[in-house]
Enzyme design. Structure first.
Site, PDB file in Angstrom:
ATOM      1  N   SER A 210      23.057 -21.414 -63.410  1.00  0.00           N
ATOM      2  CA  SER A 210      23.614 -20.091 -63.132  1.00  0.00           C
ATOM      3  C   SER A 210      23.786 -19.933 -61.621  1.00  0.00           C
ATOM      4  O   SER A 210      24.459 -20.739 -60.997  1.00  0.00           O
ATOM      5  CB  SER A 210      22.722 -19.010 -63.738  1.00  0.00           C
ATOM      6  OG  SER A 210      23.363 -17.750 -63.721  1.00  0.00           O
ATOM      7  N   ASP A 461      28.320 -19.923 -73.848  1.00  0.00           N
ATOM      8  CA  ASP A 461      27.784 -19.097 -72.758  1.00  0.00           C
ATOM      9  C   ASP A 461      28.497 -17.752 -72.748  1.00  0.00           C
ATOM     10  O   ASP A 461      29.725 -17.689 -72.714  1.00  0.00           O
ATOM     11  CB  ASP A 461      27.995 -19.823 -71.426  1.00  0.00           C
ATOM     12  CG  ASP A 461      27.195 -19.229 -70.281  1.00  0.00           C
ATOM     13  OD1 ASP A 461      27.055 -17.995 -70.231  1.00  0.00           O
ATOM     14  OD2 ASP A 461      26.729 -19.996 -69.419  1.00  0.00           O
ATOM     15  N   HIS A 507      23.705 -19.186 -72.295  1.00  0.00           N
ATOM     16  CA  HIS A 507      23.657 -19.240 -70.841  1.00  0.00           C
ATOM     17  C   HIS A 507      22.362 -19.900 -70.373  1.00  0.00           C
ATOM     18  O   HIS A 507      21.283 -19.322 -70.474  1.00  0.00           O
ATOM     19  CB  HIS A 507      23.783 -17.831 -70.246  1.00  0.00           C
ATOM     20  CG  HIS A 507      23.840 -17.822 -68.746  1.00  0.00           C
ATOM     21  ND1 HIS A 507      24.813 -18.498 -68.051  1.00  0.00           N
ATOM     22  CD2 HIS A 507      23.044 -17.238 -67.815  1.00  0.00           C
ATOM     23  CE1 HIS A 507      24.617 -18.328 -66.760  1.00  0.00           C
ATOM     24  NE2 HIS A 507      23.545 -17.574 -66.591  1.00  0.00           N
TER      25      HIS A 507
END
Length: 592
Positions: A210, A461, A507
């Site tokens: 991320s 995601d 994610h």
């Protein structure tokens, strides 16, 4: 303390430590290594990193024995380590203090390795959740506070000096500088702690996902020989577009004047998964081919399907470091109804990606089968209706980082259109082009230095679209190998950069909606094998409980044959085309 006094203190401490331990001898146990005096003596020498002054008096050491850790990013392990923390300053900035922490393995476990770890959301580090991966790999592992005041302080807390006045040093530190300093100091500390001769190599690695993924790419793009290898997940690069994109679903709802109950969108997702599950050749609860889903699934077939979700009391949420990205859930009433045409329209418009008033593609969206978390709505107990719930990351990005207001979100989205979102994206792109966008596609320096990178992204995601990573991969391929055809250029890229999409992956981890999809838990170990032993991964090991234990490297895609018993990685031009995005009409030039 003045820099010269810090240097003097370092010399005194080093002399004292040397009196107890020969300079060329490493302590035999973790306990004897984990002392303040020994750590102070191992600090990088004054002047090692120009403009940096380390404060020897700030050093602390903490011995930790038999601590258990588990994560999607490393195997569950029980480890012992020494936590070495110290502070340094930039000599040109009065009052500046940056803190770094390094976990150090026992002398018998050290394998001449250093690992930097990254953060998430607006946090520059992930705390103790990320550092065990280094100890497991026989490395010194580090994280930084970015100079923000503490390891728990996020960037937004220090971004503004006052309303309308940006703390540009914090932007540089968050963007790339802090991680560069963390890695350079950490590698030297590792060498000094374990008395590694200059003739011997200390390997340097990075792992993050991320925002941590963007931080990793910020280093590979700028500092070619800093890391020998990197395991990078779902990077938040193209920051100006990515952060505003969190608001796209809200503006879709506002524009279409329909705010679907969360259960309605969740049902659409579950029906999408059921319909697209078998397109990869096997029914196992995982959509491994969201590209084929995009080509063949008609979302209108969900119309009229009943949905039901019991009432919730709220709570839940996520650790403080990610609270703005994933806020605690509010209480919700019982939800009982059928999927409406309006709900389908909202879902399809979101999946189509952000388009301006002329219908031109401004930015991409999530793959079919991903959740619609950005489209979450709030329930008004007075009117018994669902309404707008402004995305936390998107709202704060615009209000604080673009409008420079010391506020955590937008007061409303009144008057905000698709063109407004486009304008905000361009503003963020231009304002932070040299710090946060992190899309530089020419990795020739990293390649020439012998670096290797494994780039992974969950296909489902719902925070950073998987297509974002594919688009960057293709940008690198086109820029670095412009005279080669598609197959030849991907083969050339394979020599140092490989991308893996995780079927059903969410994610930066497994997906509750498709738990059989798993997550590639030993990616860092795979990078290490590639760098140190030349073992380039044709596929990537995965932890999928549904038999999805192997990931195909892009652009090859998974396909089950022999009645769902044999997994093959196949080339599929129709699939490749669905991952291709052209933003030229909206921006006037390609968007890397």
């Amino acid at each position: 303390m003045h820099a010269s006094l810090w240097s003097l203190a370092a010399a005194v401490v080093g002399a004292n430590a040397a009196a107890c331990t020969p300079r060329d001898v490493v302590p035999s146990t973790l306990e004897s290594l984990c002392t303040k005096a020994y750590a102070q003596a191992a600090l990088p020498a004054p002047g090692f990193l120009p403009g940096i002054a380390i404060n020897p008096a700030s050093v602390t050491t903490t011995l930790v024995n038999n601590a258990s850790f588990s994560s999607e990013w490393f195997p569950a392990s029980t480890i012992s380590y020494c936590n070495v923390t110290f502070a340094y300053s930039h000599t040109a900035i009065p009052g500046d203090v940056v803190q770094v922490t390094y976990w150090v393995p026992s002398p018998s476990a050290f394998k001449n390795r250093y690992v930097s770890t990254g953060g998430g959301g607006l946090a520059i580090n992930s705390g103790s959740r990320s550092l065990p991966t280094g100890i497991i790999a026989g490395a010194v592992a580090g994280l930084t506070d970015g100079g923000f005041g503490s390891f728990n302080t996020q960037w937004d807390a220090v971004f503004l000096q006052a309303e309308g006045k940006v703390n540009w040093q914090s932007v540089n530190m968050f963007g790339f500088q802090a991680h560069h300093e963390l890695a350079v100091l950490g590698k030297e500390l590792a060498r000094n702690l374990f008395k590694v001769p200059r003739a011997n190599k200390v390997y340097s690695y990075y792992q993050g996902c991320s925002e941590g993924g963007r931080e990793g790419w910020s280093q590979l793009q700028r500092f070619a020989d800093q890391f020998d290898g990197a395991a990078i997940g779902a990077p938040a690069f193209r920051f100006g577009q990515q952060q505003v994109n969190h608001l796209t679903s809200n503006v879709v709802e506002q524009t279409l004047n329909y705010y679907p109950p969360p259960c309605e969108l969740a049902k659409i997702v579950s029906l999408t998964i059921a319909a697209c599950d078998g397109l990869d050749g096997r029914v196992d609860g995982v959509v491994a081919r969201s590209d084929l889903c995009k080509l063949h699934f008609n979302i209108n077939t969900t119309l009229g399907t009943p949905y039901f979700c019991p009432a919730t009391t709220g709570g839940g949420g996520f650790p403080p470091l990610t609270k703005r990205q994933f806020p605690p859930m509010n209480p919700t009433p019982l939800q009982n109804g059928t999927i409406t045409a309006a709900g389908i329209a909202v879902a399809q418009t979101i999946l189509d990606g952000l388009r301006d008033s002329q219908g031109r593609l401004v930015y991409l969206s999530y793959q079919p089968s991903a959740g619609f978390s950005d489209a979450g709505t709030s329930f008004n107990t007075t009117t018994n209706t669902w309404g707008l719930s402004v995305s936390g990351l998107g709202g704060e990005w615009v209000r604080r980082f673009l409008q420079l207001k010391n506020e955590s979100t937008l007061p409303s989205l009144s008057g905000v259109t698709y063109d407004t979102l486009k304008a905000w994206m361009i503003q963020g792109q231009t304002t932070y082009a040299d710090t946060l966008q992190t899309t530089y596609p020419d990795l020739s320096g990293f390649q020439a230095a012998g670096g290797k990178v494994l780039h992974i992204h969950g296909e489902a995601d719902d925070s950073i679209p998987a297509g974002s990573s594919v688009h960057y991969y293709n940008s690198v391929r086109r820029v670095m190998f412009p005279h080669l055809g598609y197959n030849a250029s991907t083969a050339a890229l394979d020599a140092f950069y490989r991308l893996f999409l995780v079927p059903g992956g969410a994610h930066c981890g497994p997906n509750n909606a498709m738990p059989g999809g798993g997550w590639p838990q030993t990616t860092l170990q795979t990078v290490i094998d590639w760098v140190e032993r030349g073992a380039a991964p044709a596929t990537l090991a995965n932890t999928g409980s549904g038999g999805i234990d192997t990931l195909c490297r892009y652009p090859l895609r998974p396909l089950w044959t022999a009645n769902g018993t044999k997994l093959e990685c196949v080339y599929d031009q129709a699939s490749i085309d669905t991952w291709t995005y052209d933003f030229t009409a909206a921006y006037g030039s390609p968007l890397d």
